[in-house]
Write a protein that holds these residues in place. Structure first.
Motif, PDB file in Angstrom:
ATOM      1  N   LYS A   1     135.551 -28.576 136.266  1.00 42.55           N
ATOM      2  CA  LYS A   1     134.490 -28.965 137.190  1.00 42.55           C
ATOM      3  C   LYS A   1     133.459 -27.847 137.251  1.00 42.55           C
ATOM      4  N   ILE A   2     132.219 -28.216 137.132  1.00 39.38           N
ATOM      5  CA  ILE A   2     131.130 -27.263 137.336  1.00 39.38           C
ATOM      6  C   ILE A   2     130.221 -27.847 138.403  1.00 39.38           C
ATOM      7  N   SER A   3     129.604 -26.995 139.141  1.00 41.15           N
ATOM      8  CA  SER A   3     128.744 -27.394 140.253  1.00 41.15           C
ATOM      9  C   SER A   3     129.601 -27.923 141.402  1.00 41.15           C
ATOM     10  N   HIS A   4     128.994 -28.630 142.325  1.00 45.59           N
ATOM     11  CA  HIS A   4     129.707 -29.156 143.487  1.00 45.59           C
ATOM     12  C   HIS A   4     129.754 -30.681 143.398  1.00 45.59           C
ATOM     13  N   ASP A   5     130.412 -31.303 144.330  1.00 42.55           N
ATOM     14  CA  ASP A   5     130.471 -32.764 144.367  1.00 42.55           C
ATOM     15  C   ASP A   5     129.128 -33.308 144.837  1.00 42.55           C
ATOM     16  N   PHE A   6     128.758 -34.451 144.286  1.00 42.32           N
ATOM     17  CA  PHE A   6     127.525 -35.121 144.667  1.00 42.32           C
ATOM     18  C   PHE A   6     127.878 -36.490 145.233  1.00 42.32           C
ATOM     19  N   LEU A   7     127.206 -36.891 146.294  1.00 44.43           N
ATOM     20  CA  LEU A   7     127.458 -38.194 146.904  1.00 44.43           C
ATOM     21  C   LEU A   7     126.657 -39.310 146.248  1.00 44.43           C
ATOM     22  N   ASN A   8     125.645 -38.932 145.490  1.00 45.21           N
ATOM     23  CA  ASN A   8     124.769 -39.914 144.865  1.00 45.21           C
ATOM     24  C   ASN A   8     124.408 -39.414 143.471  1.00 45.21           C
ATOM     25  N   LEU A   9     124.404 -40.298 142.492  1.00 48.79           N
ATOM     26  CA  LEU A   9     124.033 -39.909 141.128  1.00 48.79           C
ATOM     27  C   LEU A   9     122.609 -39.357 141.062  1.00 48.79           C
ATOM     28  N   LYS A  10     121.730 -39.880 141.908  1.00 49.51           N
ATOM     29  CA  LYS A  10     120.333 -39.435 141.906  1.00 49.51           C
ATOM     30  C   LYS A  10     120.188 -37.986 142.361  1.00 49.51           C
ATOM     31  N   ASP A  11     121.206 -37.456 143.049  1.00 49.95           N
ATOM     32  CA  ASP A  11     121.148 -36.082 143.535  1.00 49.95           C
ATOM     33  C   ASP A  11     121.516 -35.046 142.466  1.00 49.95           C
ATOM     34  N   ILE A  12     122.035 -35.504 141.337  1.00 50.40           N
ATOM     35  CA  ILE A  12     122.461 -34.567 140.293  1.00 50.40           C
ATOM     36  C   ILE A  12     121.232 -34.100 139.525  1.00 50.40           C
TER      37      ILE A  12
ATOM     38  N   THR B   1     118.876 -32.253 136.548  1.00 47.83           N
ATOM     39  CA  THR B   1     118.918 -32.354 135.083  1.00 47.83           C
ATOM     40  C   THR B   1     119.627 -31.160 134.453  1.00 47.83           C
ATOM     41  N   GLN B   2     119.723 -30.059 135.196  1.00 46.07           N
ATOM     42  CA  GLN B   2     120.490 -28.892 134.766  1.00 46.07           C
ATOM     43  C   GLN B   2     121.396 -28.462 135.912  1.00 46.07           C
ATOM     44  N   VAL B   3     122.623 -28.082 135.561  1.00 46.60           N
ATOM     45  CA  VAL B   3     123.561 -27.611 136.569  1.00 46.60           C
ATOM     46  C   VAL B   3     124.017 -26.210 136.200  1.00 46.60           C
ATOM     47  N   ASP B   4     124.354 -25.436 137.219  1.00 47.34           N
ATOM     48  CA  ASP B   4     124.842 -24.080 137.005  1.00 47.34           C
ATOM     49  C   ASP B   4     126.363 -24.088 136.875  1.00 47.34           C
ATOM     50  N   THR B   5     126.859 -23.330 135.911  1.00 42.71           N
ATOM     51  CA  THR B   5     128.303 -23.180 135.769  1.00 42.71           C
ATOM     52  C   THR B   5     128.779 -22.075 136.708  1.00 42.71           C
ATOM     53  N   MET B   6     130.093 -21.881 136.742  1.00 43.74           N
ATOM     54  CA  MET B   6     130.654 -20.822 137.583  1.00 43.74           C
ATOM     55  C   MET B   6     130.207 -19.444 137.112  1.00 43.74           C
ATOM     56  N   TRP B   7     129.825 -19.339 135.856  1.00 47.47           N
ATOM     57  CA  TRP B   7     129.422 -18.042 135.301  1.00 47.47           C
ATOM     58  C   TRP B   7     127.919 -17.851 135.342  1.00 47.47           C
ATOM     59  N   GLY B   8     127.210 -18.778 135.996  1.00 45.04           N
ATOM     60  CA  GLY B   8     125.768 -18.637 136.151  1.00 45.04           C
ATOM     61  C   GLY B   8     124.962 -19.191 134.988  1.00 45.04           C
ATOM     62  N   ASN B   9     125.621 -19.777 133.998  1.00 43.21           N
ATOM     63  CA  ASN B   9     124.911 -20.397 132.880  1.00 43.21           C
ATOM     64  C   ASN B   9     124.387 -21.759 133.309  1.00 43.21           C
ATOM     65  N   LYS B  10     123.348 -22.196 132.657  1.00 39.42           N
ATOM     66  CA  LYS B  10     122.802 -23.520 132.931  1.00 39.42           C
ATOM     67  C   LYS B  10     123.243 -24.473 131.830  1.00 39.42           C
ATOM     68  N   LYS B  11     123.589 -25.694 132.243  1.00 37.01           N
ATOM     69  CA  LYS B  11     123.968 -26.741 131.289  1.00 37.01           C
ATOM     70  C   LYS B  11     123.093 -27.959 131.551  1.00 37.01           C
ATOM     71  N   ASP B  12     122.569 -28.542 130.470  1.00 40.70           N
ATOM     72  CA  ASP B  12     121.830 -29.791 130.603  1.00 40.70           C
ATOM     73  C   ASP B  12     122.807 -30.902 130.955  1.00 40.70           C
ATOM     74  N   ILE B  13     122.386 -31.808 131.791  1.00 43.05           N
ATOM     75  CA  ILE B  13     123.256 -32.881 132.244  1.00 43.05           C
ATOM     76  C   ILE B  13     123.705 -33.762 131.067  1.00 43.05           C
TER      77      ILE B  13
END
Length: 116
Positions: A74-85, A87-99
């Protein structure tokens, strides 16, 4: 939950299995339906899907979306809505990942802890 078992007796065993899972895993906040698709249970996939839908309709479970990396973590936190995710999320190590490079998986969390 007893009322639901009376209203939907054909799904009562699945209701029990879901509640049992949450009781045996008090540190887990959410589960996927895949756990119940396994060989451990003899429930049909349509019955599992209907049971989760009933639990959502009665506000016992709610859908949360988790972003999972290629390793299944799991990276990032839980989202209640798909629209809230984003386009890029941060990993636990501070890297960015494209959705597009990760998986977004629906999980089901208890909406009402005290009902069990």
């Amino acid at each position: 939950m007893q009322n639901l078992a009376k209203e939907y007796p054909e799904y009562s065993k699945i209701f029990e299995a879901i509640l049992d899972w949450f009781e045996r895993h008090p540190n887990q906040r959410a589960i996927t339906m895949d756990y119940f698709y396994s060989d451990k249970y003899s429930f049909s996939i349509p019955d599992i899907n209907i049971t989760f839908m009933i639990l959502k309709e009665h506000s016992i479970l709610k859908t949360v979306y988790r972003v999972i990396d290629e390793d299944g973590s799991k990276i990032s936190h839980d989202f209640l809505n798909l629209k809230d995710i984003p386009t890029q999320v941060d990993t636990m190590w501070g890297n960015k990942k494209d959705i597009e490079d990760v998986d977004v998986i629906p999980f089901y969390a208890l909406e009402k802890q005290n009902d069990f």
